[in-house]
Write a protein that holds these residues in place. Structure first.
Motif, short mmCIF file in Angstrom:
data_model
loop_
_atom_site.label_atom_id
_atom_site.label_comp_id
_atom_site.label_asym_id
_atom_site.label_seq_id
_atom_site.Cartn_x
_atom_site.Cartn_y
_atom_site.Cartn_z
N GLU A 363 0.64 -0.89 0.10
CA GLU A 363 -0.23 -0.38 -0.24
C GLU A 363 0.44 1.36 -0.07
O GLU A 363 0.95 2.41 -0.63
CB GLU A 363 -0.95 0.15 0.93
N ARG A 364 1.82 1.30 1.12
CA ARG A 364 2.44 2.47 0.91
C ARG A 364 3.59 2.40 -0.70
O ARG A 364 3.67 4.03 -1.26
CB ARG A 364 4.39 2.04 1.68
N PHE A 365 3.87 1.63 -1.37
CA PHE A 365 4.00 1.79 -2.62
C PHE A 365 3.71 2.32 -3.52
O PHE A 365 3.16 3.06 -4.34
CB PHE A 365 5.10 0.48 -3.14
N LEU A 366 2.04 2.03 -3.40
CA LEU A 366 1.05 2.22 -4.29
C LEU A 366 0.46 4.04 -4.13
O LEU A 366 0.40 4.60 -5.34
CB LEU A 366 -0.27 1.12 -4.21
N ASN A 367 1.09 4.00 -2.82
CA ASN A 367 0.39 5.53 -2.50
C ASN A 367 1.56 6.00 -3.44
O ASN A 367 0.94 7.71 -3.19
CB ASN A 367 -0.01 5.71 -1.68
N ARG A 368 2.65 5.53 -2.91
CA ARG A 368 3.64 7.33 -2.55
C ARG A 368 4.28 6.95 -4.19
O ARG A 368 4.65 7.69 -4.36
CB ARG A 368 5.15 6.48 -1.83
N VAL A 369 4.55 6.27 -5.00
CA VAL A 369 4.95 5.98 -6.30
C VAL A 369 4.22 7.08 -7.00
O VAL A 369 2.93 6.66 -7.33
CB VAL A 369 5.50 5.11 -7.21
N ASP A 370 4.64 8.28 -7.77
CA ASP A 370 3.80 8.68 -8.22
C ASP A 370 3.69 8.31 -9.88
O ASP A 370 3.74 9.36 -10.74
CB ASP A 370 3.80 9.96 -8.15
N SER A 371 3.29 7.35 -10.39
CA SER A 371 2.90 6.90 -11.67
C SER A 371 2.18 6.75 -12.40
O SER A 371 1.27 6.84 -11.47
CB SER A 371 4.13 5.73 -12.05
N ALA A 372 1.91 6.55 -14.10
CA ALA A 372 -0.03 6.57 -14.29
C ALA A 372 -0.07 5.29 -13.51
O ALA A 372 -1.10 4.53 -13.60
CB ALA A 372 0.27 6.48 -15.75
N ILE A 373 0.93 4.11 -13.93
CA ILE A 373 0.25 2.84 -13.49
C ILE A 373 1.05 2.06 -12.02
O ILE A 373 2.25 2.51 -12.58
CB ILE A 373 0.49 2.11 -14.24
N VAL A 374 0.83 1.98 -11.15
CA VAL A 374 1.70 0.97 -10.12
C VAL A 374 0.97 0.00 -9.81
O VAL A 374 -0.03 -0.91 -10.07
CB VAL A 374 1.65 1.98 -9.21
N LEU A 375 2.05 -0.95 -9.77
CA LEU A 375 1.26 -2.89 -10.10
C LEU A 375 1.89 -3.22 -8.53
O LEU A 375 3.27 -2.58 -7.83
CB LEU A 375 1.86 -3.31 -11.15
N VAL A 376 1.20 -4.60 -7.94
CA VAL A 376 1.95 -5.17 -6.29
C VAL A 376 1.46 -6.61 -7.86
O VAL A 376 0.58 -7.28 -8.02
CB VAL A 376 0.97 -5.07 -5.44
N ASN A 377 3.42 -7.42 -7.40
CA ASN A 377 3.08 -8.74 -7.57
C ASN A 377 2.05 -8.96 -8.86
O ASN A 377 1.88 -9.65 -9.59
CB ASN A 377 2.04 -9.24 -6.87
N ALA A 378 3.34 -7.91 -9.98
CA ALA A 378 2.20 -8.46 -11.54
C ALA A 378 3.77 -7.80 -12.03
O ALA A 378 4.48 -6.80 -11.43
CB ALA A 378 0.91 -7.61 -11.75
N SER A 379 3.19 -7.99 -13.83
CA SER A 379 4.35 -7.53 -14.60
C SER A 379 4.49 -6.32 -14.82
O SER A 379 3.28 -6.48 -15.82
CB SER A 379 4.63 -8.42 -15.70
N THR A 380 5.49 -5.13 -15.01
CA THR A 380 4.92 -4.25 -15.59
C THR A 380 4.33 -4.33 -17.23
O THR A 380 4.06 -3.38 -17.92
CB THR A 380 6.58 -3.29 -15.71
N GLN A 381 4.72 -5.49 -17.76
CA GLN A 381 4.45 -5.38 -19.06
C GLN A 381 3.14 -5.54 -19.44
O GLN A 381 2.74 -5.35 -20.00
CB GLN A 381 5.10 -6.29 -20.02
N PHE A 382 2.11 -5.87 -17.73
CA PHE A 382 0.36 -5.21 -18.15
C PHE A 382 0.83 -3.83 -18.88
O PHE A 382 -1.30 -3.95 -19.20
CB PHE A 382 -0.07 -5.64 -17.22
N ALA A 383 1.41 -3.10 -18.45
CA ALA A 383 0.73 -1.22 -19.04
C ALA A 383 0.70 -2.33 -20.63
O ALA A 383 1.35 -1.24 -21.98
CB ALA A 383 2.69 -0.67 -18.87
N ASP A 384 -0.49 -1.60 -20.30
CA ASP A 384 -1.11 -2.07 -22.39
C ASP A 384 -2.57 -1.84 -22.19
O ASP A 384 -3.63 -2.34 -20.89
CB ASP A 384 -0.59 -3.18 -22.47
#
Lengths: 428, 428
Positions: A363-384
């Motif tokens: 939750e800390r990561f999801l709330n504090r990383v200022d990116s369009a897409i933030v994921l937990v336990n999933a591949s960044t390649q889902f950015a689509d």
């Protein structure tokens, strides 16, 4: 001086006409029914399939010219169409037709104490300008997404794919004609004169509402710097995957390899692996070895270099670099806050992921990383957009205005307020 | 040349520092809790009431200067503060504290077949730049709305209200300090040098995410022309009220008078009355006579001039003019489609209304008039965030990007995607 001036004036005149035609078409499209728009998309898909030989012949001319110009194989492959790819483009149009129509959707409604009934309702944006490079399929994808959202489209393809784009565009126009919609709903700029791009970036005298660039960093940079109208784009996808001390390594190892290596040339590919230096047990070495074994070059900090002799020393500019290749930068950081700090400094606000089993850390990561897409336990390649369920995307935006993340049909709309009363006047 | 150059450099340096401080503060604000933000707003309200004598003294200096400069009475009145107005500003802060916190609101959520859980969540935009003229209350209103949405604010008030703004701003800073939030969350540009505005319009090296101008047409025009960052604004409110053949005159007459005359100087005031020439019975004359009897100057087409000798002949440029005064242009049109056409040609996409008893006609108007706000049987003077239930507005936008209509706290936010998985990798 006479000739270039004349060409410039000709282009200016041409582009002005295109802008005016788009504006007129956009007014008709704004009140087009879902059935009309879908009929145009389905008829265009049919026309594409029927025109396959023509499109292949046009594509052959582009391919020949690209080869003659000594373009690299990857470039030629992006340009290449075959029967399967053309059918794929047609299926794409049918998929877009099958999407729910965004126009008219009620986003919110409420009634005020005075009885006034408010609705916030989706409406089209107006006219979308799309500037793209070598992939001729963008002609159909972008035109169709704009149309579905009730917008006119002005397409400016790369000169290298011009013949292919012209042939595909003709099928879109056939679809519009069959559905009784204005042919100017989707226009392809018929000149490869670079000044046409400049005119689009200035907005064609208020006729273009938003520009979407599709292509390499050079194109996006030029568009972002010069455009006087809003731009939906991302300059770079410097995506991070952070592996926390609480990570399940059975998840983390395949996930990191997928995030980097599934496709290395896309914007959602992880470019930097961050590993928690507080992890008990060995987290770093299985990750690094798996990447190396999969053929990835690893550039790491001192801790990473100790893991395997194949690891190269990371240079300072390897952090924040978009490799778009089988190369990754690796760094050990001080917990999730170290990761958040690193991403704030080096990231591009595109897509970043954390691998952890600790919910509070996630939750800390999801709330504090200022990116369009933030994921937990999933591949960044889902950015689509497709993976989001948007049924296609016109691009991914990293700005915070209007559209952010994958730009699908919904993001190509605006809204208006409809207010229904029974004679209410505003008190003094 | 030595002196102006030095001043310019000083201003540039000053503004750069303000931008950096705002950016740093915005990172803290983005993770501020609702309680922290509300504590700051309530403490600021308290500080404002306690500082009333100080604020009145500062305001007296501004008033004196304005009178000495021979400013018109309306100008001086906009500038004037008294105990009641200061208390009103404090109440405004308390109202904003009482609003639901927009940050963190889940706008949409869905699960994909692969088990990935998607959420679209509101996040702050970043830093809002507000450029305003003589009303010192904007200092508090705009700063508070930006803060509530988790944004930093950079306020540039008019030189005429500078002392009043400084005194009000000090109370906001006191509130921030008491709540443990960075004082740079709401900054007031301490110089009245015009170059400061130029620097803001260029975005302070990426530190300003959006500009909101509050003031006259000259200010808005300059901002729209020069800004290199997005702008939430409307240049003009050329609002129309169309009375259809099916209108109930018991509703229409008071409504038209209210739409024009309640306050003539606001952007939601009707500037042009359109009347259906197909109406059976006399619709035009009761409307025109009621306006005339209420002290409104009527400039009409030929049909309107026949109604009453007091009607003046409309000149062509009376259509599409924002009178901001007790003057109205009147025109007879051919039904709802004639009204829609007139509005498309002369309107400013702000607010337009239809008065009718026919539902189909109302829907046609609501769907086809391309304005931020479209109303049925209600006064255009409802074009106001407070009347929408937004609990205040920072302005009204007529663009279609991001914010449209009244810009309240929700419109001062962006969103991000949070994606939660269990180890999903993207298939080849």
């Amino acid at each position: 001086m006479n000739k270039p001036e004349r060409i410039e004036n000709e282009t200016a005149e041409l582009m002005h006409g295109i802008g005016q035609a788009a504006k007129a078409a956009s007014h008709r499209l704004a009140i087009a029914t879902p059935e009309e728009k879908n009929a145009a998309l389905l008829a265009a898909a049919k026309a594409l399939r029927a025109a396959t030989p023509k499109i292949l012949a046009a594509n052959a001319r582009d391919i020949e010219a690209a080869k003659a110009a000594g373009r690299p194989a990857a470039f030629v492959d992006r340009l290449l169409l075959d029967e399967k790819r053309i059918n794929g483009i047609a299926v794409g149009l049918e998929d877009i037709a099958a999407l729910p129509d965004p126009v008219g959707t009620v986003l919110a409604e409420w009634t005020r104490p005075n009885g006034l009934k408010f609705q916030r309702v989706r409406v089209p944006l107006g006219t979308i300008g799309i500037i793209y490079e070598s992939r001729p399929n963008v002609t159909a994808d972008a035109g169709a997404l704009a149309l579905k959202a009730g917008n006119a489209a002005i397409l400016r393809g790369g000169s290298e794919s011009h013949h292919s784009s012209v042939a595909i565009h003709a099928c879109l126009v056939e679809g519009l004609r069959e559905a009784g919609l204005p042919e100017a709903a989707i226009q392809l700029v018929p000149t490869t004169d670079r000044e046409a791009v400049g005119a689009m970036l200035r907005g064609l005298n208020g006729s273009i509402d938003v520009i979407v660039p599709r292509g390499g960093k050079g194109l996006v940079q030029r568009v972002q710097e010069e455009a006087r109208v809003p731009v939906f784009a991302h300059l770079e996808g410097i995506c991070h995957t952070y592996v926390d001390q609480g990570a399940d390594m059975k998840i983390a190892v395949p996930l990191v390899v997928n995030a980097k290596m599934r496709r290395t040339g896309i914007c959602g590919a992880t470019e930097c692996l961050l590993v928690d230096k507080n992890a008990r047990g060995d987290v770093l070495s299985p990750l690094v070895k798996a990447l190396l074994d999969d053929g990835c070059e690893v550039r790491g900090d001192e801790a990473t270099q100790k893991v395997d002799p194949r690891v190269k020393a990371a240079q300072p500019d390897d952090y924040g670099k978009e490799f778009l290749d089988a190369v990754i930068a690796v760094k050990t950081v001080d917990g999730v806050d170290g990761a958040i700090e690193h991403i704030a400094r080096y990231g591009s606000q595109h897509t970043d992921a954390i691998i952890t089993e600790c919910e509070a850390t996630a939750e800390r990561f999801l709330n504090r990383v200022d990116s369009a897409i933030v994921l937990v336990n999933a591949s960044t390649q889902f950015a689509d957009g497709g993976e989001f369920g948007f049924g296609g995307e016109i691009g991914i935006a990293t700005g915070k205005m209007h559209a952010r993340g994958p730009v699908g049909v919904e993001q190509l709309t605006s809204f208006k307020y409809k207010v229904r009363g029974t004679g209410q006047t505003r008190p003094k």
